[in-house]
Design a protein around this motif. Structure first.
Motif, short mmCIF file in Angstrom:
data_model
loop_
_atom_site.label_atom_id
_atom_site.label_comp_id
_atom_site.label_asym_id
_atom_site.label_seq_id
_atom_site.Cartn_x
_atom_site.Cartn_y
_atom_site.Cartn_z
N UNK A 67 -29.19 6.88 -16.57
CA UNK A 67 -28.03 7.66 -17.03
C UNK A 67 -27.07 6.78 -17.82
N UNK A 68 -26.99 5.50 -17.44
CA UNK A 68 -26.07 4.60 -18.14
C UNK A 68 -26.59 4.18 -19.51
N UNK A 69 -27.90 4.42 -19.75
CA UNK A 69 -28.47 4.05 -21.05
C UNK A 69 -28.26 5.13 -22.09
N UNK A 70 -28.05 6.37 -21.66
CA UNK A 70 -27.91 7.47 -22.62
C UNK A 70 -26.69 7.23 -23.51
N UNK A 71 -26.93 7.18 -24.80
CA UNK A 71 -25.85 6.94 -25.76
C UNK A 71 -25.53 5.49 -25.99
N UNK A 72 -26.13 4.59 -25.18
CA UNK A 72 -25.88 3.15 -25.34
C UNK A 72 -26.71 2.59 -26.49
N UNK A 73 -26.29 1.45 -26.99
CA UNK A 73 -27.00 0.82 -28.10
C UNK A 73 -28.18 -0.01 -27.58
N UNK A 74 -29.37 0.19 -28.12
CA UNK A 74 -30.52 -0.64 -27.72
C UNK A 74 -30.28 -2.10 -28.07
N UNK A 100 -34.11 12.38 -26.80
CA UNK A 100 -35.24 11.79 -27.51
C UNK A 100 -35.87 10.74 -26.60
N UNK A 101 -37.20 10.79 -26.46
CA UNK A 101 -37.88 9.80 -25.63
C UNK A 101 -39.13 9.29 -26.34
N UNK A 102 -39.63 8.17 -25.88
CA UNK A 102 -40.90 7.64 -26.36
C UNK A 102 -41.97 8.03 -25.35
N UNK A 103 -43.09 8.53 -25.86
CA UNK A 103 -44.21 8.93 -25.01
C UNK A 103 -45.46 8.22 -25.50
N UNK A 104 -45.87 7.20 -24.77
CA UNK A 104 -47.00 6.38 -25.20
C UNK A 104 -48.34 7.10 -25.12
N UNK A 128 -28.88 3.88 -33.29
CA UNK A 128 -28.43 2.96 -32.25
C UNK A 128 -27.84 3.67 -31.05
N UNK A 129 -28.33 4.89 -30.77
CA UNK A 129 -27.86 5.64 -29.61
C UNK A 129 -29.07 6.13 -28.81
N UNK A 130 -29.33 5.46 -27.67
CA UNK A 130 -30.46 5.86 -26.85
C UNK A 130 -30.38 7.35 -26.51
N UNK A 131 -31.50 8.01 -26.69
CA UNK A 131 -31.61 9.41 -26.31
C UNK A 131 -31.10 10.37 -27.36
N UNK A 158 -35.32 7.13 -25.85
CA UNK A 158 -35.34 6.44 -24.56
C UNK A 158 -36.72 5.83 -24.40
N UNK A 159 -36.78 4.62 -23.81
CA UNK A 159 -38.05 3.92 -23.73
C UNK A 159 -38.83 4.29 -22.45
N UNK A 160 -40.05 3.78 -22.38
CA UNK A 160 -40.95 4.12 -21.28
C UNK A 160 -40.31 3.88 -19.93
N UNK A 161 -39.55 2.80 -19.78
CA UNK A 161 -38.95 2.45 -18.50
C UNK A 161 -37.87 3.44 -18.06
N UNK A 162 -37.34 4.20 -19.03
CA UNK A 162 -36.24 5.12 -18.73
C UNK A 162 -36.71 6.46 -18.18
N UNK A 163 -37.94 6.82 -18.48
CA UNK A 163 -38.41 8.19 -18.22
C UNK A 163 -39.81 8.17 -17.62
N UNK A 164 -40.00 8.99 -16.60
CA UNK A 164 -41.33 9.25 -16.07
C UNK A 164 -41.83 10.51 -16.78
#
Length: 515
Positions: free
Chosen positions: A369-376, A319-323, A392-395, A400-406
């Motif tokens: 990669x370290x953010x996947x499954x981590x708590x925001x 799951x990602x955020x796409x602005x 509360x599980x990134x991805x 995942x936020x803008x900074x995590x994904x191009x």
């Protein structure tokens, strides 16, 4: 609902960083075994201009052995066979890397990485001895400045206390420019490879805009600005008929930094912490409690492709955020209010208003990669608060936020700019009789079939492909040797020299913990 989620892209690496530690001796033979000649070039005083690649940056740091293994150093050793003179690097003080500020290791300019047991990239022990405020004196030949954009090489003030410390430490004065100091050496031949950072900062930030600040801004450099400063710089470098070699730019999203972490790592086993039974139960619960309601609501609002139910058999996307998406927060809030209540529905609306599942056109950055499954946290959730369970599980249950994904849209922005820069670079080569290295085509080969040389297949695969270091952006020693050989190929072709190049087997793949 979901157990502790841990996933590391390096877990499957089985790798030995072996190589010849002896000094590389330049081969006095030419490409055909005849005496080495410079052709129409004059290598007696060679200067290199560029960014971290020219500096020899590797494994997230600049350090002595890396500088010695950079492509300009390798070129200078080969040029020496054809009349080239001494090549002086502005060496750091140690092989730890980075700077100290007030005796403390800088977090911005950190230590180099090595591959620790368990295939974990880890900072080396110790503290740098290179003081960020200390100046070095002398005449230098390598003006590769980590972090430099095209505009920086001729920017007055870049060598000041407010400029770039890698240049400040070696600049002849606070008002000097990289170009002016390089030309003060009265070079007879130059190399110029610049422009990667004109898009890289934007890309590694996940496409999060910062600013066009001349020193610290990380937005994409406008092509018109790049065109003006690049042509102006080359005009100065070729004055008096000086010869040289320049290089174009690959798409930065093809670097391992962007291609190592898959967009779809959520398998049954991963979601179950290694247990398929737990994973199947987790997916069923997620589809019932979260994905199903989101699919129904988004379909009703004309966005059925944003999110689909998780598969029990295939690897699932993050799951990602796409602005760039239309924000459906208000609609989702209204849809969920009857069942969840106003407050909870508003949270769902804020979280999923621009959410979608990633596709193969999106690129998850290596650190993410370290953010996947981590708590925001409140700082990185994007909504200013800590989301509660189960969101509360990134991805997985939280985008995942803008900074995590191009995202695909941001990738296109990078490609459009890079294409424009490459038009400028090609025109400068043609107009000034310069040799041109097509690094874009080289990177395309590294990403597909690979490049076979000296018995090695060089690819862009993170670590095991031989070509890139642990930071996923900068080359390994063997990667730098490949680059040097590619530079020599076009130099030979353009100027009639016959320099053989180096054997890739003489250069290690990774640096060990201790040097």
């Amino acid at each position: 609902m979901i157990k502790n989620f841990k996933w590391l892209a390096l877990a499957s690496l089985a790798f030995v960083a072996c190589n010849n530690d002896d000094a590389v001796v330049a081969d006095a033979n030419s490409t055909d075994g005849s005496p080495v000649t410079a052709g129409t070039a004059n290598f007696s005083t060679y200067v290199a201009l560029g960014d971290s690649f020219a500096a020899g940056f590797s494994d997230s740091a600049l350090f002595i052995e890396g500088q010695k293994s950079g492509y300009p150093s390798i070129l200078s050793q080969q040029f020496a066979l054809a009349g080239g003179g001494v090549f002086v690097n502005p060496l750091m003080k140690d092989n730890i890397g980075g700077f100290i500020v007030g005796g403390v290791q800088s977090t911005r300019f950190g230590k180099r990485l090595y591959l620790a047991p368990g295939n974990k990239p880890t900072a080396v022990d110790g503290t740098s001895t290179t003081d960020i405020s200390a100046k070095i004196t002398g005449s230098f030949n390598n003006y590769g400045i980590p972090g430099a954009k095209a505009i920086h090489l001729d920017f007055v003030g870049y060598g000041s206390a407010l400029g770039n410390p890698y240049f400040t430490r070696m600049a002849s004065s606070a008002g000097a420019t990289v170009v002016s100091d390089a030309l003060a050496r009265n070079p007879t031949f130059f190399s110029l490879w610049i422009g990667g950072n004109d898009v890289l900062g934007y890309a590694t930030n996940g496409g999060v805009p910062t600013s066009q600040d001349a020193v610290n801004g990380d937005d994409i450099t406008p092509p018109a600005t790049f065109d003006f400063v690049y042509k102006s710089m080359v005009t100065k470098l070729v004055a008096g008929g000086r010869k040289g070699v320049i290089a174009n730019l690959p798409y930065v999203n093809t670097l391992p930094y962007f291609t190592t972490v898959p967009y779809n790592p959520l398998t049954v086993s991963v979601l179950g912490g290694g247990s398929d039974a737990v994973g199947l139960a987790t997916i069923t619960a997620l589809n019932t409690q979260l994905y199903g309601p989101l699919v129904s609501a988004l379909t009703a609002f004309g966005a059925p492709t944003r999110i689909k139910l998780l598969s029990l058999t295939a690897a699932n996307p993050l799951l990602i955020k796409d602005e760039s998406l239309t924000n459906l927060s208000a609609q989702l809030t209204a849809a969920f209010t009857p069942s969840l209540g106003a407050a909870t529905a508003a949270a769902y609306g804020a979280i999923f208003g621009q959410a979608r599942q990633a596709t193969a056109a999106d690129f998850v950055t290596l650190p993410s990669q370290s953010a996947i499954g981590a708590a925001p946290t409140a700082l990185d959730s994007g909504i200013g608060v800590v989301p509660s369970s189960p969101l509360n599980k990134f991805g997985i249950t939280y985008p995942m936020q803008d900074k995590h994904v191009l995202t695909a849209t941001e990738v296109l922005e990078v490609k459009v700019a890079t294409d424009a820069y490459n038009v400028t670079i090609a025109a400068a080569a043609a107009a000034n009789g310069l040799a041109l290295v097509d690094t874009k085509s080289i990177m395309d080969l590294l990403n597909t079939t690979g490049i076979v040389a000296d018995g090695f297949t060089m690819k862009s695969t993170y670590v095991t492909g031989n070509s890139f270091s642990l930071d996923g952006v900068h080359p390994s020693p063997r990667g730098y040797a490949l680059i040097a050989n590619k530079f020599l190929e076009v130099i030979n072709s353009k100027f009639g020299s016959n320099i053989k190049g180096v054997n890739l087997g003489d250069y290690r793949i990774l640096y060990p913990k201790s040097l």
